[in-house]
Design a protein around this motif. Structure first.
Motif, PDB file in Angstrom:
ATOM      1  N   THR A  10       0.804  -1.224   0.000  1.00  0.00           N
ATOM      2  CA  THR A  10       0.000   0.000   0.000  1.00  0.00           C
ATOM      3  C   THR A  10       0.839   1.277   0.000  1.00  0.00           C
ATOM      4  O   THR A  10       0.305   2.365  -0.185  1.00  0.00           O
ATOM      5  N   LYS A  36      -9.606  -1.021   2.414  1.00  0.00           N
ATOM      6  CA  LYS A  36      -9.939   0.305   1.913  1.00  0.00           C
ATOM      7  C   LYS A  36      -8.680   1.064   1.519  1.00  0.00           C
ATOM      8  O   LYS A  36      -8.630   1.709   0.464  1.00  0.00           O
ATOM      9  N   GLN A  39      -7.417  -0.362  -1.697  1.00  0.00           N
ATOM     10  CA  GLN A  39      -8.194   0.072  -2.856  1.00  0.00           C
ATOM     11  C   GLN A  39      -7.799   1.490  -3.290  1.00  0.00           C
ATOM     12  O   GLN A  39      -7.701   1.777  -4.481  1.00  0.00           O
ATOM     13  N   GLU A  40      -7.554   2.345  -2.314  1.00  0.00           N
ATOM     14  CA  GLU A  40      -7.138   3.715  -2.623  1.00  0.00           C
ATOM     15  C   GLU A  40      -5.770   3.741  -3.282  1.00  0.00           C
ATOM     16  O   GLU A  40      -5.500   4.570  -4.158  1.00  0.00           O
ATOM     17  N   LYS A  43      -6.113   1.799  -7.163  1.00  0.00           N
ATOM     18  CA  LYS A  43      -6.873   2.402  -8.260  1.00  0.00           C
ATOM     19  C   LYS A  43      -6.026   3.252  -9.195  1.00  0.00           C
ATOM     20  O   LYS A  43      -6.116   3.090 -10.424  1.00  0.00           O
ATOM     21  N   HIS A  48      -5.209  -4.416  -8.496  1.00  0.00           N
ATOM     22  CA  HIS A  48      -6.376  -4.943  -7.788  1.00  0.00           C
ATOM     23  C   HIS A  48      -6.026  -5.111  -6.319  1.00  0.00           C
ATOM     24  O   HIS A  48      -5.086  -5.846  -5.988  1.00  0.00           O
ATOM     25  N   ALA A  49      -6.749  -4.469  -5.453  1.00  0.00           N
ATOM     26  CA  ALA A  49      -6.485  -4.591  -4.016  1.00  0.00           C
ATOM     27  C   ALA A  49      -7.059  -5.891  -3.495  1.00  0.00           C
ATOM     28  O   ALA A  49      -8.114  -6.350  -3.930  1.00  0.00           O
TER      29      ALA A  49
END
Length: 243
Positions: A10, A36, A39-40, A43, A48-49
């Motif tokens: 991340t 979450k 995903q941030e 994107k 793909h998270a």
């Protein structure tokens, strides 16, 4: 299409590696303890998270099941997740300190690798890259001129020595896979802000701090190696790193 999973992706080196591989056409699964947040991060780079906490067996098994259902295979596994732990003089470390760092840096690699080996075995060119460090190099730590010998890091350094042995053991056991450890080198992250307890603060700039973009290149290089590429090795940007 090459399917790649990166743990601890991340931010920092993991995220930059994900960005570079996604840009090279890989389908990248970006492993994140917090979905979450993952995903941030995923994107903007087209990844793909996937929720994945390397210290949690249930989380790792669920991630493997997700990748199997969605992609059907895994070509590249990059075990990037890692922590530094506390920085103390050697005599101040406790077994609990060791357990905390090893839970992520060593046991996490074994947990994730064990869960994803069946998927890797379905690939025509399976690759595993374990992000290590010359902090775990016996040769560098016993060289008084090296940076590694000047930083007291019993838990972190020994965990990376263990990562190197884990890497070799897997490589010997799975000769059909390309399995290597990499030393990305000093990178502009919080790691370089530490000071040596009981000693003069260390100026890491003396040893050449690099950007995450540059540091990720050796990971990407080993992640994209072909069937005739090296295995059971320990590499840094300049070539083989000393054990």
């Amino acid at each position: 299409m090459t399917t790649t999973l990166i743990t601890g992706a991340t931010r920092g080196l993991g995220l930059e590696t994900a960005r570079q591989l996604a840009g090279a056409g890989h389908t990248v699964y970006l492993g994140a303890r917090d979905l979450k947040q993952g995903q941030e991060a995923a994107k903007p780079i087209g990844a793909h998270a996937i929720q994945l906490d390397v210290t949690d067996e249930e989380s790792v098994q669920a991630a493997a099941k997700h990748v199997r259902a969605e992609a059907g295979t895994l070509d590249v596994l990059i075990n990037n997740a890692g922590i530094s732990g506390a920085w103390k003089l050697a005599g101040e470390y406790t077994a609990a300190d060791m357990e905390t760092v090893y839970a992520t840096n060593v046991f996490g690699i074994v947990r994730v690798t064990h869960a994803f080996l069946p998927l890797l075995d379905t690939s025509s060119n399976p690759v595993i890259v374990n992000v290590s460090s010359t902090g775990g190099s016996l040769a560098r730590n016993t060289d008084p001129t090296s940076m590694e010998s000047k930083v007291p890091m019993l838990t972190y350094a020994s965990s990376k020595s263990a990562v190197n042995m884990v890497t070799v053991q897997y490589a010997v056991a799975y000769p059909n896979m390309r399995i290597n450890a990499v030393n990305p080198g000093l990178t502009a992250t919080d790691f370089t802000k530490i000071t040596s307890p009981g000693a003069t603060p260390i100026d890491f700039n003396e040893y050449g701090i690099q950007s995450a973009e540059d540091a990720a290149k050796i990971i990407v290089r080993l992640a994209t190696t072909g069937p005739d590429g090296p295995t059971a090795g320990f590499f840094e940007a300049a070539g083989p790193a000393p054990w």
